[in-house]
Design a protein around this motif. Structure first.
Motif, PDB file in Angstrom:
ATOM      1  N   SER A  44       0.812  -1.224   0.000  1.00 39.08           N
ATOM      2  CA  SER A  44       0.000   0.000   0.000  1.00 39.08           C
ATOM      3  C   SER A  44       0.843   1.269   0.000  1.00 39.08           C
ATOM      4  CB  SER A  44      -0.925  -0.005   1.230  1.00 39.08           C
ATOM      5  OG  SER A  44      -0.166   0.023   2.431  1.00 39.08           O
ATOM      6  N   ARG A  45       2.143   1.144   0.185  1.00 40.24           N
ATOM      7  CA  ARG A  45       2.991   2.331   0.100  1.00 40.24           C
ATOM      8  C   ARG A  45       3.108   2.828  -1.337  1.00 40.24           C
ATOM      9  NH1 ARG A  45       7.657  -0.540   3.813  1.00 40.24           N
ATOM     10  NH2 ARG A  45       6.463  -0.534   5.777  1.00 40.24           N
ATOM     11  N   ASN A  46       2.850   1.921  -2.306  1.00 39.59           N
ATOM     12  CA  ASN A  46       2.943   2.306  -3.717  1.00 39.59           C
ATOM     13  C   ASN A  46       1.597   2.300  -4.439  1.00 39.59           C
ATOM     14  OD1 ASN A  46       5.750   2.405  -3.342  1.00 39.59           O
ATOM     15  ND2 ASN A  46       6.015   0.281  -3.983  1.00 39.59           N
ATOM     16  N   PHE A  47       0.613   1.565  -3.900  1.00 40.00           N
ATOM     17  CA  PHE A  47      -0.671   1.417  -4.601  1.00 40.00           C
ATOM     18  C   PHE A  47      -1.816   1.628  -3.621  1.00 40.00           C
ATOM     19  CE2 PHE A  47       2.473  -1.140  -6.838  1.00 40.00           C
ATOM     20  CZ  PHE A  47       2.304  -0.739  -8.158  1.00 40.00           C
ATOM     21  N   ARG A  48      -2.989   1.947  -4.199  1.00 36.74           N
ATOM     22  CA  ARG A  48      -4.189   2.168  -3.414  1.00 36.74           C
ATOM     23  C   ARG A  48      -5.337   1.374  -4.041  1.00 36.74           C
ATOM     24  NH1 ARG A  48      -0.814   3.875  -0.739  1.00 36.74           N
ATOM     25  NH2 ARG A  48      -0.627   5.857   0.395  1.00 36.74           N
ATOM     26  N   ASN A  49      -6.420   1.237  -3.291  1.00 37.61           N
ATOM     27  CA  ASN A  49      -7.658   0.622  -3.787  1.00 37.61           C
ATOM     28  C   ASN A  49      -7.409  -0.790  -4.342  1.00 37.61           C
ATOM     29  OD1 ASN A  49      -9.041   3.049  -3.194  1.00 37.61           O
ATOM     30  ND2 ASN A  49      -8.463   3.885  -5.204  1.00 37.61           N
ATOM     31  N   PHE A  50      -6.979  -1.668  -3.491  1.00 39.92           N
ATOM     32  CA  PHE A  50      -6.746  -3.049  -3.903  1.00 39.92           C
ATOM     33  C   PHE A  50      -6.993  -3.959  -2.688  1.00 39.92           C
ATOM     34  CE2 PHE A  50      -2.770  -1.752  -2.039  1.00 39.92           C
ATOM     35  CZ  PHE A  50      -2.309  -2.873  -1.376  1.00 39.92           C
ATOM     36  N   ASP A  51      -7.225  -5.217  -3.005  1.00 41.53           N
ATOM     37  CA  ASP A  51      -7.318  -6.254  -1.974  1.00 41.53           C
ATOM     38  C   ASP A  51      -6.202  -7.254  -2.208  1.00 41.53           C
ATOM     39  OD1 ASP A  51      -9.561  -5.360  -0.527  1.00 41.53           O
ATOM     40  OD2 ASP A  51     -10.875  -6.093  -2.137  1.00 41.53           O
ATOM     41  N   LEU A  52      -5.728  -7.847  -1.126  1.00 43.49           N
ATOM     42  CA  LEU A  52      -4.580  -8.755  -1.228  1.00 43.49           C
ATOM     43  C   LEU A  52      -4.778  -9.926  -0.276  1.00 43.49           C
ATOM     44  CD1 LEU A  52      -0.892  -7.869  -1.662  1.00 43.49           C
ATOM     45  CD2 LEU A  52      -1.487  -9.264   0.317  1.00 43.49           C
ATOM     46  N   LEU A  53      -4.325 -11.105  -0.731  1.00 47.50           N
ATOM     47  CA  LEU A  53      -4.406 -12.329   0.070  1.00 47.50           C
ATOM     48  C   LEU A  53      -3.096 -13.091  -0.079  1.00 47.50           C
ATOM     49  CD1 LEU A  53      -6.062 -14.357   1.797  1.00 47.50           C
ATOM     50  CD2 LEU A  53      -6.816 -15.388  -0.360  1.00 47.50           C
ATOM     51  N   VAL A  54      -2.554 -13.539   1.044  1.00 43.34           N
ATOM     52  CA  VAL A  54      -1.318 -14.317   1.054  1.00 43.34           C
ATOM     53  C   VAL A  54      -1.610 -15.684   1.675  1.00 43.34           C
ATOM     54  CG1 VAL A  54       1.081 -14.459   1.834  1.00 43.34           C
ATOM     55  CG2 VAL A  54       0.077 -12.231   1.272  1.00 43.34           C
ATOM     56  N   THR A  55      -1.275 -16.744   0.952  1.00 44.59           N
ATOM     57  CA  THR A  55      -1.411 -18.105   1.464  1.00 44.59           C
ATOM     58  C   THR A  55      -0.064 -18.813   1.347  1.00 44.59           C
ATOM     59  OG1 THR A  55      -2.146 -18.895  -0.700  1.00 44.59           O
ATOM     60  CG2 THR A  55      -3.855 -18.261   0.875  1.00 44.59           C
ATOM     61  N   MET A  56       0.007 -19.992   1.944  1.00 46.85           N
ATOM     62  CA  MET A  56       1.257 -20.741   1.945  1.00 46.85           C
ATOM     63  C   MET A  56       1.290 -21.722   0.785  1.00 46.85           C
ATOM     64  SD  MET A  56       2.956 -19.537   4.485  1.00 46.85           S
ATOM     65  CE  MET A  56       4.286 -20.719   4.386  1.00 46.85           C
ATOM     66  N   GLY A  57       2.454 -21.819   0.135  1.00 51.14           N
ATOM     67  CA  GLY A  57       2.703 -22.842  -0.875  1.00 51.14           C
ATOM     68  C   GLY A  57       3.489 -23.979  -0.267  1.00 51.14           C
ATOM     69  N   GLN A  58       4.617 -24.313  -0.858  1.00 55.96           N
ATOM     70  CA  GLN A  58       5.481 -25.350  -0.306  1.00 55.96           C
ATOM     71  C   GLN A  58       6.119 -24.862   0.986  1.00 55.96           C
ATOM     72  OE1 GLN A  58       5.978 -28.489  -1.384  1.00 55.96           O
ATOM     73  NE2 GLN A  58       4.470 -28.187  -2.993  1.00 55.96           N
ATOM     74  N   LEU A  59       6.146 -25.742   1.984  1.00 55.61           N
ATOM     75  CA  LEU A  59       6.748 -25.397   3.257  1.00 55.61           C
ATOM     76  C   LEU A  59       8.209 -25.831   3.275  1.00 55.61           C
ATOM     77  CD1 LEU A  59       3.890 -26.472   5.695  1.00 55.61           C
ATOM     78  CD2 LEU A  59       4.299 -24.237   4.671  1.00 55.61           C
ATOM     79  N   ARG A  60       8.996 -25.110   4.025  1.00 52.09           N
ATOM     80  CA  ARG A  60      10.414 -25.451   4.136  1.00 52.09           C
ATOM     81  C   ARG A  60      10.592 -26.733   4.947  1.00 52.09           C
ATOM     82  NH1 ARG A  60       9.427 -21.550   8.083  1.00 52.09           N
ATOM     83  NH2 ARG A  60      10.214 -22.047  10.179  1.00 52.09           N
ATOM     84  N   SER A  61      11.688 -27.377   4.728  1.00 52.94           N
ATOM     85  CA  SER A  61      12.040 -28.555   5.527  1.00 52.94           C
ATOM     86  C   SER A  61      13.138 -28.175   6.496  1.00 52.94           C
ATOM     87  CB  SER A  61      12.507 -29.707   4.623  1.00 52.94           C
ATOM     88  OG  SER A  61      13.659 -29.336   3.911  1.00 52.94           O
ATOM     89  N   ILE A  62      13.152 -28.827   7.634  1.00 56.69           N
ATOM     90  CA  ILE A  62      14.161 -28.570   8.643  1.00 56.69           C
ATOM     91  C   ILE A  62      14.868 -29.872   8.970  1.00 56.69           C
ATOM     92  CG2 ILE A  62      12.919 -26.608   9.644  1.00 56.69           C
ATOM     93  CD1 ILE A  62      11.905 -28.429  11.816  1.00 56.69           C
ATOM     94  N   GLN A  63      16.097 -29.766   9.419  1.00 52.25           N
ATOM     95  CA  GLN A  63      16.882 -30.938   9.753  1.00 52.25           C
ATOM     96  C   GLN A  63      17.110 -30.988  11.257  1.00 52.25           C
ATOM     97  OE1 GLN A  63      21.174 -31.312   8.747  1.00 52.25           O
ATOM     98  NE2 GLN A  63      20.592 -33.172   7.639  1.00 52.25           N
TER      99      GLN A  63
END
Length: 266
Positions: free
Chosen positions: A74-93
């Motif tokens: 929103s620092r660069n754009f206005r009047n929008f909707d946004l959604l963030v979901t997860m894709g592939q998850l990282r693996s840990i050792q």
């Protein structure tokens, strides 16, 4: 071998999941700006969005990531909707050491917990403890898991999420006592702390229908010199008696005969 307890990649992500390097974010926006982008968090904890720039997302909880990215865009754009979901998850050792069935280094999902890693390693070996499994992080014990709480009572309160580099140590087996005879689950059980005869009978699932409650024998090793046998009446006082390492508890069954009875046949 890997077990079905290992989390798969398409399970729902919990709200308190923390974003880290290697995670994939699916970012979709519509309105003044149209975004449909897969961004992978680099080792510096950043993602790079076209027409927006770099955004530091490492350490942000999943429940806050949509609002965090939307604020940055929103620092660069206005009047929008946004959604963030997860894709592939990282693996840990992590490392499973001590008296495990298959000790070694394991790569597991970032959603994995201590219980998942223990099952992936095959659990404790025949010489390993089921009641003293430690999760160590930076040389300190984070939690101490007792598998009896999980297997006999379904309690996972001592379970903990894994982080990269965690060490799971399975201690050697502790004191043992056996229950045989007319009980629902005759077996050898590991003792932890002060254990009473009543608690041990609870591990064995209680008395069977054919159990003779007045006749319980306890075979004990006396100071590693010999064996002693005690014939006890199983009551409240007997249930409070302490159990020692090496005890063998036998519950006698009701004799297959009738007392004071007349039988008519034919």
């Amino acid at each position: 071998a890997p077990s079905t307890f290992a989390p798969v990649q398409n399970v729902p992500v919990t709200p308190d999941y923390v974003i880290g390097p290697g995670d994939e974010l699916l970012i979709r926006a519509w309105g003044q700006i149209d975004i449909d982008y897969r961004a992978t968090v680099d080792r510096n904890g950043m993602i790079n969005l076209p027409r927006v720039g770099s955004i530091a997302v490492a350490g942000i909880a999943y429940k806050d990531i949509t609002r965090f990215v939307k604020t940055a865009v929103s620092r660069n754009f206005r009047n929008f909707d946004l959604l963030v979901t997860m894709g592939q998850l990282r693996s840990i050792q992590g490392f499973v050491v001590g008296y495990a069935k298959s000790p070694g280094a394991y790569s597991v999902s970032s959603l994995s917990t201590l219980v998942n890693a223990v099952f992936a390693a095959g659990g404790p070996s025949s010489a390993g403890s089921m009641r003293n499994i430690q999760l160590k992080r930076d040389g300190k014990v984070v939690t101490d898991l007792d598998l009896y709480d999980l297997l006999l009572a379904g309690d996972t309160s001592r379970d903990a999420k894994l982080l990269p580099g965690d060490v799971i140590y399975i201690a050697p087996i502790g004191p043992l006592a056996a229950v045989t005879g007319s009980v629902n689950n005759p077996a050898i059980f590991e003792l932890k702390g002060s254990t009473t005869l009543g608690t041990l009978m609870g591990y064995a699932g209680g008395l069977a229908t054919t159990a003779q409650t007045k006749q319980v024998t306890v075979e004990r090793i006396d100071q590693r010199q010999g064996r002693i046998v005690a014939l006890l009446d199983f009551n409240a006082a007997t249930a409070a008696r302490p159990v020692h390492d090496g005890d063998l508890v036998s519950v006698l069954a009701i004799l297959p005969k009738f007392d004071n009875a007349v039988t008519l046949r034919g």
